[in-house]
Structure formats: structure tokens, C-alpha cells
Design a protein around this motif. Structure first.
Motif, short mmCIF file in Angstrom:
data_model
loop_
_atom_site.label_atom_id
_atom_site.label_comp_id
_atom_site.label_asym_id
_atom_site.label_seq_id
_atom_site.Cartn_x
_atom_site.Cartn_y
_atom_site.Cartn_z
N LEU A 39 -27.18 -5.75 42.58
CA LEU A 39 -26.86 -5.24 43.91
C LEU A 39 -28.03 -5.48 44.86
O LEU A 39 -29.19 -5.38 44.46
CB LEU A 39 -26.54 -3.75 43.85
CG LEU A 39 -25.37 -3.32 42.97
CD1 LEU A 39 -25.27 -1.80 42.96
CD2 LEU A 39 -24.07 -3.94 43.44
N THR A 40 -27.71 -5.74 46.11
CA THR A 40 -28.76 -5.88 47.12
C THR A 40 -29.24 -4.49 47.53
O THR A 40 -28.53 -3.49 47.32
CB THR A 40 -28.21 -6.62 48.35
OG1 THR A 40 -27.22 -5.79 48.98
CG2 THR A 40 -27.60 -7.96 47.96
N PRO A 41 -30.43 -4.38 48.15
CA PRO A 41 -30.86 -3.09 48.66
C PRO A 41 -29.86 -2.46 49.61
O PRO A 41 -29.67 -1.24 49.61
CB PRO A 41 -32.19 -3.42 49.36
CG PRO A 41 -32.71 -4.61 48.62
CD PRO A 41 -31.48 -5.41 48.26
N LEU A 42 -29.19 -3.27 50.41
CA LEU A 42 -28.19 -2.75 51.34
C LEU A 42 -27.01 -2.14 50.59
O LEU A 42 -26.49 -1.09 50.97
CB LEU A 42 -27.71 -3.86 52.27
CG LEU A 42 -26.74 -3.45 53.39
CD1 LEU A 42 -27.41 -2.45 54.33
CD2 LEU A 42 -26.26 -4.67 54.17
N ILE B 214 -24.08 2.82 48.60
CA ILE B 214 -23.55 3.68 47.55
C ILE B 214 -24.20 5.06 47.61
O ILE B 214 -23.53 6.09 47.57
CB ILE B 214 -23.75 3.03 46.17
CG1 ILE B 214 -22.90 1.77 46.05
CG2 ILE B 214 -23.41 4.02 45.05
CD1 ILE B 214 -23.22 0.94 44.83
N LEU B 215 -25.52 5.08 47.72
CA LEU B 215 -26.25 6.34 47.70
C LEU B 215 -25.94 7.21 48.92
O LEU B 215 -25.97 8.44 48.82
CB LEU B 215 -27.75 6.08 47.62
CG LEU B 215 -28.29 5.51 46.31
CD1 LEU B 215 -29.79 5.23 46.44
CD2 LEU B 215 -28.04 6.46 45.15
N ASP C 41 -37.70 1.84 41.45
CA ASP C 41 -37.47 0.54 40.83
C ASP C 41 -36.07 0.07 41.24
O ASP C 41 -35.06 0.59 40.76
CB ASP C 41 -37.58 0.66 39.32
CG ASP C 41 -37.41 -0.67 38.59
OD1 ASP C 41 -36.85 -1.61 39.19
OD2 ASP C 41 -37.82 -0.75 37.42
N HIS C 42 -36.02 -0.91 42.14
CA HIS C 42 -34.72 -1.38 42.63
C HIS C 42 -33.90 -1.99 41.52
O HIS C 42 -32.67 -1.81 41.46
CB HIS C 42 -34.90 -2.40 43.76
CG HIS C 42 -33.60 -3.04 44.16
ND1 HIS C 42 -32.64 -2.37 44.89
CD2 HIS C 42 -33.08 -4.27 43.89
CE1 HIS C 42 -31.58 -3.16 45.06
NE2 HIS C 42 -31.83 -4.32 44.47
N GLY C 43 -34.54 -2.71 40.61
CA GLY C 43 -33.79 -3.32 39.51
C GLY C 43 -33.10 -2.27 38.65
O GLY C 43 -31.95 -2.44 38.24
N LYS C 44 -33.79 -1.17 38.40
CA LYS C 44 -33.21 -0.07 37.62
C LYS C 44 -32.01 0.53 38.35
O LYS C 44 -30.95 0.74 37.77
CB LYS C 44 -34.28 1.00 37.38
CG LYS C 44 -33.82 2.20 36.58
CD LYS C 44 -34.96 3.20 36.46
CE LYS C 44 -34.52 4.47 35.73
NZ LYS C 44 -35.59 5.49 35.68
N LEU C 45 -32.18 0.79 39.64
CA LEU C 45 -31.07 1.32 40.43
C LEU C 45 -29.88 0.37 40.43
O LEU C 45 -28.73 0.80 40.27
CB LEU C 45 -31.52 1.55 41.88
CG LEU C 45 -32.06 2.93 42.26
CD1 LEU C 45 -32.50 2.94 43.71
CD2 LEU C 45 -31.02 4.00 42.02
N SER C 46 -30.15 -0.90 40.60
CA SER C 46 -29.07 -1.89 40.66
C SER C 46 -28.28 -1.92 39.36
O SER C 46 -27.05 -1.92 39.37
CB SER C 46 -29.66 -3.27 40.95
OG SER C 46 -28.64 -4.26 40.96
N HIS C 47 -29.00 -1.94 38.23
CA HIS C 47 -28.32 -1.97 36.94
C HIS C 47 -27.49 -0.69 36.73
O HIS C 47 -26.34 -0.74 36.30
CB HIS C 47 -29.33 -2.11 35.80
CG HIS C 47 -29.82 -3.51 35.59
ND1 HIS C 47 -28.99 -4.59 35.59
CD2 HIS C 47 -31.07 -3.98 35.37
CE1 HIS C 47 -29.69 -5.70 35.39
NE2 HIS C 47 -30.97 -5.35 35.25
#
Length: 506
Positions: free
Chosen positions: A67-70, A75-76, A467-473
Motif C-alpha cells: 500500500l502507498t502512504p496515501l 484506511i486509518l 514502519d510503513h512496510g509493517k503497516l502496509s503488510h
């Protein structure tokens, strides 16, 4: 879960917008609890374990698109809400947000201003066995509490307005997202009028006690929910099935009443209210104002054991659950742990099957809706209150939550232009504010909403930051996995006006 899904379609016209699920790895104990819960909902344990092994396989996780940061922000922030108050009072504003794990989400929340008395009510409700009981309790409980708070003369006038079908509101709600079907609206309106009439007939001029008022509201609503499922309504069997579905699911609740410096918390189950206190040396302290009703509370376990014969000691609490099934030890609804076996056999089993009756069900009721009520007098050191469902507290400790909100407060000021809080300030005081703002720049948050800030850090926080990668997963996990790692999360953060509290009479 079958009861829950039936009830969702029967009682609501709409529900909160569904957020994409996300999860976080939890402690081994929490994971085992969720696995037990999944087994009681008739899922195949071997299938669950296969899913969990697949989750820990990197190829499986990496198969989901990043997922992108956007997209993460979308979602959040989908259910976030902020309310600011311009009139003088102890509450400056509040932030709220929700993130689902179940589909539909079983949590809900509601905030309301009392119109016929002073004060404000804020509640967080965590459903189980489906969302229906939590939705119904959220729509009704604050009304019942507000009625119990009315002095006798105002109560009589309010009853007269109800009997004359006059549109006098007892509460002003904010961001109310739940809409019940018309049949239930009329039934609940009728029973609320009956409750107000009984209150008016029995309420004396003796000294008012907040604890008694909140207890009465919880217990009467729970009793009404039970009676509504057992009473023939005269409009056919369908409405009876609606009310039965509500009472066979359940909800825990944490409701806060704030009136000037006076704060009361009424809770059943494991939602919590935690106060953020700034010490004399400017360090954050967390003060729990609610009492959890689960097996971590030995006094609560002993209370239940003492209410039943000694030969049931080994069966009442099993696998850290009531009768091996229910994690909270107090709740609204859940009549399958309150009604007699004969009543369950006659009323519930024909619709929901033999498994409706729990194992080792000998001397009901095993469950109560009586809340524990605590009181606290706010001081200028009390900066905010966090009310949240156990989905948050399973992942972040109360002290961590308070520190995160405290840091967010410091950094949030930098998101708005600098303004003096009052006229005729001394140069030294202005300089102090500017230094605080400079320090806050180091903590400038991504989110303006503190509840969203807590969600982001609970799910994606590391010792080095988000950690964006963690959030994305975690946001990309399928529905069949996410519930095993985290629960629905509902958060309300209430900010207090220190200047108002500083000048409040003792």
C-alpha cells in the motif's frame, strides 16, 4: 457467530463504514485466547493453524500488494471524528476513531451532551457474537443514564412531554452512525417511556447518588433487553426474532460522565478508561479509572465462584473464560449465560440450536450487567482521558498510550498557526509558549486526530518510529487471518481545559 450475522441484518438499516482490516502480532497468551474463541465459533483448528503458518511464510505475506502512504492514511482515517467545544467547561474537545477486524465491526461508540442536566456522556461498546447488542446498547444506554440523572421535578416534566408526544430531547448526540429498524425504534421508545414513568413514581427527594443512578441505568436496560425477547409483541414472530437476536449476543461497555471537575466511570467487561496526568516534573503518568472484569481480576473470579456451589469451581472458569466460552465476566445481553436452562430450551434453542446452552450450565445466572462505578475529581494536572475497547489495550499498555497522546499534544500545536491563549500575557509567558512550540516541532505528528495517532502507533510503531512496510503488510491481510491477531479497535480521547479546572471551586 451465526447469531451475530442474523442480528446484524435484522436490527440495523446501516452501520459504520467498513475499514480494511489490519493486525499486529500479539503476545502468545492473547493469541491462544483468540484461538480458543475461534474454536468455540466452530472453526476448524487445523485450518486456523494452517492459515497462521501461511502468514509467517514470507512468500504468502509478500504476495499482497504494498500500500502507498496515501492508501494507508485513507484506511486509518476513514472513521475518525473530532468535536471541539466553544462554551466554557472542563472538556475542550475530543477525538475518536475506529478500525475493524470483524466484518461488520462489533465495536461502536457514542458521545452526547445532556440537555436537561449538566454534563456530557461518552461511551465505548465492544460487542461479541455479532454487533447487534453493542449497537442497541449504544443507542439506548446513554438515554437511560440521562433519565436517571434528572431531579424529580424535571423528571416529572419530561415524563409529561413523553406522554404528550412532545419532541423534547434529553440528549444531543454527536457523530451517531447507527440507525435501527423502525419496529425496534418504536418498541424501545415505548419501553423507555415505561422506565421514565417508573422512575418518576419511585424517585424520592433523598440525596442523589451517581453510583446508584448509573447502576440502575445499566441493570434496567439489560432487564428490558431480556424482557423484549421473551414478551410477545403482537406483531408476528419476526420482531421477536429481532429482539431475541439482540439478547443472545452481548456487549461490554465503558461509559464516562463528565460534569465540570466531576468524572464518573461505569464499566462492565474489559473496555478501559485511562487518565493522562502530567506530574510536577513534567513526566506522564497513567491512572486507570475503570475496573476490568476478566480472569486477570482475581477479586472478580472469586465473586463469581462464591455465587455458585463449590462443586462447580472447576467448570465455571475454564481456559480463562466463563464456562469455557466468554472472556468478559460481566456484560449486557448474553442471556445464554443468564436465563434458566428451561427458558433457553424453549426460546433460544429452536432458532439457534442446542449449542446455545453452554456446557456445565447448572445454576444460572452466571453473568451480570451491574457496572463498577468509580469517581475522580479532575485537577489541572489531568490533561486527557482515553476510553478504548480491549483491541487497543491488548497491543499497547496504558502508560504507552498516555505517552503517545502526550507527545501528540506537544507536536500537534505546530500544525496550527501560533496564537496567544489569552490577552495581556507577560513576555516571559509568551517566550515559554514559543519554547514549547519549538520543542513540539521535533514531535510533529502525521495525524491531527489523536485516536488515529494511537491506531497508527499500536499497529505500526517500532522503537525507531512508524514502519510503513509493517503497516502496509498488516493492512493487506485477509479477513480470515486478521481476527486471530487483533480485535476491533475503538478509541476516544477527551481533552480537558486546564484553565477551567484551575478555577473550578473545590
Amino acid at each position: 457467530m451465526a447469531i451475530g450475522y442474523i442480528a446484524q441484518h435484522l436490527i440495523t438499516n446501516k452501520h459504520l463504514s467498513h475499514c480494511a482490516a489490519q493486525c499486529s502480532k500479539r503476545t502468545e497468551f492473547i493469541f491462544k485466547q483468540k484461538l480458543v474463541g475461534a474454536q468455540t465459533n466452530s472453526k476448524d483448528p487445523s485450518h486456523i493453524l494452517t492459515l497462521c503458518r501461511a502468514f509467517h511464510c514470507s512468500s504468502k505475506v509478500n504476495g499482497y500488494p504494498r500500500l502507498t502512504p496515501l492508501e494507508v492514511n485513507s484506511i486509518l482515517r476513514a472513521n475518525e471524528f473530532t468535536k471541539e467545544f466553544s462554551t466554557p467547561g472542563s472538556i475542550k474537545s475530543y477525538d475518536s476513531n475506529q478500525l475493524s477486524s470483524n466484518n461488520p465491526i462489533e465495536d461502536t461508540r457514542l458521545e452526547a451532551q445532556c440537555l436537561l442536566t449538566t454534563g456530557m456522556l461518552l461511551g465505548v461498546f465492544d460487542g461479541h457474537g455479532g454487533p447487534s447488542c453493542a449497537h442497541v446498547v449504544a443507542k439506548r444506554l446513554l438515554q437511560y443514564i440521562a433519565a436517571c440523572l434528572l431531579p424529580p421535578d424535571v423528571l416529572s416534566k419530561y415524563l409529561q412531554s413523553l406522554e404528550n408526544n412532545e419532541d423534547i430531547m434529553i440528549l444531543k448526540t454527536y457523530n451517531d452512525q447507527i440507525d435501527l429498524v423502525d419496529e425496534l425504534k418504536e418498541l424501545y421508545k415505548t419501553n423507555f417511556r415505561k422506565f421514565v414513568k417508573e422512575l418518576s413514581e419511585t424517585k424520592s427527594q433523598r440525596e442523589f447518588q451517581m453510583k446508584e443512578a448509573m447502576e440502575q441505568a445499566f441493570l434496567r436496560l439489560d432487564d428490558d433487553i431480556s424482557r423484549e425477547a421473551l414478551t410477545k409483541q403482537g406483531t408476528g414472530p419476526e420482531i421477536n426474532l429481532k429482539t431475541l437476536s439482540v439478547t443472545m449476543s452481548g456487549a461490554v461497555a465503558c461509559v464516562v460522565h463528565i460534569d465540570g471537575p466531576h468524572l464518573h466511570v461505569a464499566s462492565v467487561g474489559d473496555c478501559q478508561a485511562v487518565l493522562g496526568v502530567l506530574s510536577d516534573v513534567n513526566t506522564w503518568m497513567a491512572k486507570k479509572l475503570s475496573i476490568e472484569h476478566n480472569t486477570d481480576n482475581s477479586a472478580e473470579v472469586n465473586r463469581i465462584l462464591a455465587e455458585h456451589p463449590s462443586n462447580e469451581r472447576d467448570t465455571i472458569i475454564r481456559m480463562d473464560r466463563l464456562l469455557g466460552q466468554l472472556a468478559p465476566l460481566r456484560a449486557l445481553g448474553d442471556q445464554r449465560y443468564k436465563w434458566s436452562k428451561a427458558t433457553l430450551s424453549e426460546v433460544a434453542v429452536p432458532y439457534f440450536g442446542e449449542k446455545t446452552i453452554p456446557p456445565n450450565y447448572y445454576t444460572p445466572p452466571y453473568l451480570t450487567a451491574r457496572p463498577d462505578v468509580t469517581q475522580h475529581r479532575l485537577t489541572p494536572r489531568d490533561k486527557f482521558l482515553v476510553i478504548a475497547s480491549d483491541g487497543l489495550w491488548d497491543m499497547v499498555s496504558p502508560l504507552q498510550v498516555v505517552r503517545l497522546v502526550g507527545e501528540h499534544m506537544s507536536g500537534k500545536v505546530t500544525l496550527n498557526p501560533f496564537k496567544l491563549p489569552r490577552k495581556n500575557m507577560r513576555i516571559a509567558d509568551i517566550n515559554k509558549l514559543l519554547l514549547q512550540r519549538k520543542e513540539g516541532l521535533k514531535k510533529k505528528p502525521i495525524d491531527t486526530n489523536a485516536a488515529t495517532h494511537l491506531l497508527r502507533n499500536a499497529l505500526g510503531g517500532t522503537e525507531y518510529g512508524i514502519d510503513h512496510g509493517k503497516l502496509s503488510h498488516l493492512l493487506s491481510l485477509p479477513d480470515e487471518l486478521v481476527r486471530l491477531f487483533r480485535d476491533d479497535i475503538t478509541v476516544t480521547v477527551v481533552y480537558f481545559d486546564s484553565e477551567y479546572l484551575r478555577h473550578s471551586p473545590a
